[in-house]
Structure formats: C-alpha cells, structure tokens
Design a protein around this motif. Structure first.
Motif, PDB file in Angstrom:
ATOM      1  N   THR A  50    -123.036 -52.941  90.193  1.00 14.19           N
ATOM      2  CA  THR A  50    -122.625 -51.563  89.962  1.00 14.19           C
ATOM      3  C   THR A  50    -122.408 -51.299  88.474  1.00 14.19           C
ATOM      4  O   THR A  50    -122.834 -50.273  87.937  1.00 14.19           O
ATOM      5  CB  THR A  50    -121.331 -51.247  90.738  1.00 14.19           C
ATOM      6  N   HIS A  51    -121.771 -52.235  87.791  1.00 15.36           N
ATOM      7  CA  HIS A  51    -121.549 -52.089  86.354  1.00 15.36           C
ATOM      8  C   HIS A  51    -122.876 -52.049  85.609  1.00 15.36           C
ATOM      9  O   HIS A  51    -123.075 -51.227  84.705  1.00 15.36           O
ATOM     10  CB  HIS A  51    -120.677 -53.232  85.836  1.00 15.36           C
ATOM     11  N   TYR A  52    -123.802 -52.895  85.986  1.00 18.66           N
ATOM     12  CA  TYR A  52    -125.113 -52.923  85.330  1.00 18.66           C
ATOM     13  C   TYR A  52    -125.859 -51.602  85.544  1.00 18.66           C
ATOM     14  O   TYR A  52    -126.427 -51.043  84.601  1.00 18.66           O
ATOM     15  CB  TYR A  52    -125.945 -54.090  85.859  1.00 18.66           C
ATOM     16  N   ILE A  53    -125.840 -51.106  86.771  1.00 12.84           N
ATOM     17  CA  ILE A  53    -126.527 -49.842  87.063  1.00 12.84           C
ATOM     18  C   ILE A  53    -125.898 -48.694  86.283  1.00 12.84           C
ATOM     19  O   ILE A  53    -126.593 -47.872  85.694  1.00 12.84           O
ATOM     20  CB  ILE A  53    -126.527 -49.566  88.581  1.00 12.84           C
TER      21      ILE A  53
ATOM     22  N   VAL B 298    -114.886 -59.694  75.526  1.00 14.26           N
ATOM     23  CA  VAL B 298    -113.582 -59.961  76.136  1.00 14.26           C
ATOM     24  C   VAL B 298    -113.047 -58.712  76.828  1.00 14.26           C
ATOM     25  O   VAL B 298    -112.542 -58.779  77.955  1.00 14.26           O
ATOM     26  CB  VAL B 298    -112.581 -60.475  75.072  1.00 14.26           C
ATOM     27  N   GLN B 299    -113.196 -57.560  76.182  1.00 10.62           N
ATOM     28  CA  GLN B 299    -112.679 -56.310  76.747  1.00 10.62           C
ATOM     29  C   GLN B 299    -113.378 -55.977  78.064  1.00 10.62           C
ATOM     30  O   GLN B 299    -112.720 -55.691  79.063  1.00 10.62           O
ATOM     31  CB  GLN B 299    -112.890 -55.186  75.719  1.00 10.62           C
ATOM     32  N   VAL B 300    -114.697 -55.974  78.065  1.00  9.72           N
ATOM     33  CA  VAL B 300    -115.457 -55.642  79.270  1.00  9.72           C
ATOM     34  C   VAL B 300    -115.247 -56.713  80.342  1.00  9.72           C
ATOM     35  O   VAL B 300    -115.069 -56.404  81.517  1.00  9.72           O
ATOM     36  CB  VAL B 300    -116.957 -55.464  78.937  1.00  9.72           C
ATOM     37  N   GLY B 301    -115.238 -57.969  79.941  1.00 13.15           N
ATOM     38  CA  GLY B 301    -115.021 -59.055  80.892  1.00 13.15           C
ATOM     39  C   GLY B 301    -113.663 -58.976  81.558  1.00 13.15           C
ATOM     40  O   GLY B 301    -113.525 -59.243  82.755  1.00 13.15           O
ATOM     41  N   THR B 302    -112.658 -58.589  80.801  1.00 17.86           N
ATOM     42  CA  THR B 302    -111.310 -58.457  81.354  1.00 17.86           C
ATOM     43  C   THR B 302    -111.246 -57.318  82.370  1.00 17.86           C
ATOM     44  O   THR B 302    -110.675 -57.472  83.453  1.00 17.86           O
ATOM     45  CB  THR B 302    -110.296 -58.212  80.227  1.00 17.86           C
ATOM     46  N   ILE B 303    -111.841 -56.193  82.038  1.00 13.00           N
ATOM     47  CA  ILE B 303    -111.806 -55.040  82.944  1.00 13.00           C
ATOM     48  C   ILE B 303    -112.559 -55.345  84.230  1.00 13.00           C
ATOM     49  O   ILE B 303    -112.049 -55.120  85.337  1.00 13.00           O
ATOM     50  CB  ILE B 303    -112.372 -53.796  82.248  1.00 13.00           C
ATOM     51  N   VAL B 304    -113.761 -55.884  84.106  1.00 13.41           N
ATOM     52  CA  VAL B 304    -114.556 -56.206  85.295  1.00 13.41           C
ATOM     53  C   VAL B 304    -113.868 -57.303  86.119  1.00 13.41           C
ATOM     54  O   VAL B 304    -113.820 -57.228  87.348  1.00 13.41           O
ATOM     55  CB  VAL B 304    -115.991 -56.609  84.897  1.00 13.41           C
ATOM     56  N   GLY B 305    -113.308 -58.292  85.455  1.00  9.27           N
ATOM     57  CA  GLY B 305    -112.591 -59.354  86.160  1.00  9.27           C
ATOM     58  C   GLY B 305    -111.364 -58.845  86.905  1.00  9.27           C
ATOM     59  O   GLY B 305    -111.081 -59.272  88.029  1.00  9.27           O
ATOM     60  N   CYS B 306    -110.643 -57.916  86.307  1.00  9.86           N
ATOM     61  CA  CYS B 306    -109.475 -57.329  86.980  1.00  9.86           C
ATOM     62  C   CYS B 306    -109.885 -56.505  88.197  1.00  9.86           C
ATOM     63  O   CYS B 306    -109.201 -56.531  89.218  1.00  9.86           O
ATOM     64  CB  CYS B 306    -108.673 -56.466  86.007  1.00  9.86           C
ATOM     65  N   ILE B 307    -111.001 -55.796  88.086  1.00  7.94           N
ATOM     66  CA  ILE B 307    -111.489 -55.031  89.236  1.00  7.94           C
ATOM     67  C   ILE B 307    -111.865 -55.969  90.373  1.00  7.94           C
ATOM     68  O   ILE B 307    -111.500 -55.740  91.531  1.00  7.94           O
ATOM     69  CB  ILE B 307    -112.680 -54.145  88.820  1.00  7.94           C
ATOM     70  N   ILE B 308    -112.578 -57.049  90.055  1.00  9.13           N
ATOM     71  CA  ILE B 308    -112.970 -58.022  91.077  1.00  9.13           C
ATOM     72  C   ILE B 308    -111.731 -58.652  91.715  1.00  9.13           C
ATOM     73  O   ILE B 308    -111.650 -58.777  92.940  1.00  9.13           O
ATOM     74  CB  ILE B 308    -113.883 -59.097  90.473  1.00  9.13           C
ATOM     75  N   ALA B 309    -110.761 -59.043  90.895  1.00  7.83           N
ATOM     76  CA  ALA B 309    -109.547 -59.674  91.418  1.00  7.83           C
ATOM     77  C   ALA B 309    -108.766 -58.720  92.314  1.00  7.83           C
ATOM     78  O   ALA B 309    -108.293 -59.126  93.385  1.00  7.83           O
ATOM     79  CB  ALA B 309    -108.674 -60.149  90.261  1.00  7.83           C
ATOM     80  N   LEU B 310    -108.633 -57.463  91.898  1.00 13.75           N
ATOM     81  CA  LEU B 310    -107.887 -56.493  92.691  1.00 13.75           C
ATOM     82  C   LEU B 310    -108.552 -56.261  94.048  1.00 13.75           C
ATOM     83  O   LEU B 310    -107.874 -56.275  95.084  1.00 13.75           O
ATOM     84  CB  LEU B 310    -107.764 -55.175  91.936  1.00 13.75           C
TER      85      LEU B 310
ATOM     86  N   ILE C 242    -128.138 -45.662  84.566  1.00 15.21           N
ATOM     87  CA  ILE C 242    -127.644 -44.284  84.537  1.00 15.21           C
ATOM     88  C   ILE C 242    -127.075 -43.922  83.163  1.00 15.21           C
ATOM     89  O   ILE C 242    -127.027 -42.766  82.799  1.00 15.21           O
ATOM     90  CB  ILE C 242    -126.590 -44.069  85.652  1.00 15.21           C
ATOM     91  N   ASN C 243    -126.654 -44.925  82.398  1.00 13.72           N
ATOM     92  CA  ASN C 243    -126.102 -44.749  81.049  1.00 13.72           C
ATOM     93  C   ASN C 243    -124.826 -43.908  81.056  1.00 13.72           C
ATOM     94  O   ASN C 243    -124.654 -42.991  80.263  1.00 13.72           O
ATOM     95  CB  ASN C 243    -127.135 -44.148  80.107  1.00 13.72           C
ATOM     96  N   VAL C 244    -123.921 -44.234  81.970  1.00 10.98           N
ATOM     97  CA  VAL C 244    -122.643 -43.542  82.048  1.00 10.98           C
ATOM     98  C   VAL C 244    -121.587 -44.274  81.220  1.00 10.98           C
ATOM     99  O   VAL C 244    -120.774 -43.648  80.547  1.00 10.98           O
ATOM    100  CB  VAL C 244    -122.176 -43.425  83.520  1.00 10.98           C
TER     101      VAL C 244
ATOM    102  N   ILE D 213    -120.810 -59.959  92.752  1.00 12.27           N
ATOM    103  CA  ILE D 213    -122.190 -59.485  92.646  1.00 12.27           C
ATOM    104  C   ILE D 213    -122.242 -57.967  92.787  1.00 12.27           C
ATOM    105  O   ILE D 213    -122.946 -57.290  92.031  1.00 12.27           O
ATOM    106  CB  ILE D 213    -123.079 -60.184  93.692  1.00 12.27           C
ATOM    107  N   ILE D 214    -121.489 -57.419  93.730  1.00 10.45           N
ATOM    108  CA  ILE D 214    -121.477 -55.966  93.931  1.00 10.45           C
ATOM    109  C   ILE D 214    -120.895 -55.249  92.713  1.00 10.45           C
ATOM    110  O   ILE D 214    -121.474 -54.280  92.213  1.00 10.45           O
ATOM    111  CB  ILE D 214    -120.704 -55.595  95.213  1.00 10.45           C
ATOM    112  N   VAL D 215    -119.763 -55.730  92.201  1.00 10.05           N
ATOM    113  CA  VAL D 215    -119.140 -55.097  91.033  1.00 10.05           C
ATOM    114  C   VAL D 215    -120.025 -55.272  89.800  1.00 10.05           C
ATOM    115  O   VAL D 215    -120.216 -54.326  89.027  1.00 10.05           O
ATOM    116  CB  VAL D 215    -117.722 -55.660  90.790  1.00 10.05           C
ATOM    117  N   GLY D 216    -120.585 -56.447  89.612  1.00 10.41           N
ATOM    118  CA  GLY D 216    -121.485 -56.673  88.478  1.00 10.41           C
ATOM    119  C   GLY D 216    -122.740 -55.823  88.560  1.00 10.41           C
ATOM    120  O   GLY D 216    -123.187 -55.263  87.551  1.00 10.41           O
TER     121      GLY D 216
END
Length: 89
Positions: free
Chosen positions: A78-81, A28-40, A86-88, A73-76
């Motif tokens: 980037t998050h995956y990479i 939920v935490q990661v999904g919310t952050i990634v979803g907010c980035i996509i929405a913004l 890179i393990n950041v 797709i781009i945000v997902g």
C-alpha cells in the motif's frame, strides 16, 4: 525500506555528506512510521482475534509469524502504491 528507496546517494565525501544525512533521516523516519503502523495492526489483530482462536494450539507462533508477514506485505505494498504509482505520499 532500502529496497524501495534504493542505495544512498553517491557523493565525494562518503562519511558526512548532506545528501547522505537526509537519506538516512528519511529512511529512519519512513521506516519508523511504517513499522508503527504494522505493529499497531498486528497487536490489535492479535489481542482481539488470535488470542481467542489459538489458546491451546502448538502452531500458534508460526501462524502469528505468517500473519505479521502478511500484514507487512500489505502495508508495504500500500505504501509503495501510494508513493510511486499514485504519488500521494
């Protein structure tokens, strides 16, 4: 996010295991952050660019759907990479 994280961890007590609760919280935490980035990104792109370009176009909704899918797709990706390669994160 379930595709990236995989299935929930197996435990003896399926309902209320600590590992399951941590997994769901992280999901939920990661999904919310990634979803907010996509929405913004989409809202800013829509307000400043798409509204002016597609004022009287009948296929504007389809194009907006394609744009939000591309942004996801781009945000997902980037998050995956950043997380797996890179393990950041």
């Amino acid at each position: 996010m379930r595709i990236v994280l995989g299935g929930p961890p197996k435990s003896d007590d399926e309902k209320f295991s600590f590992a399951s609760m941590i997994y769901e919280w992280a999901l939920v935490q990661v999904g919310t952050i990634v979803g907010c980035i996509i929405a913004l990104i989409f809202i800013l792109f829509d307000v400043f660019y798409l509204n002016k370009k597609f004022q009287n176009n009948s296929k504007a909704t389809l194009f907006r759907f394609n744009i939000i899918s591309l942004i996801a797709i781009i945000v997902g990706g980037t998050h995956y990479i950043l997380e797996k390669v890179i393990n950041v994160i």
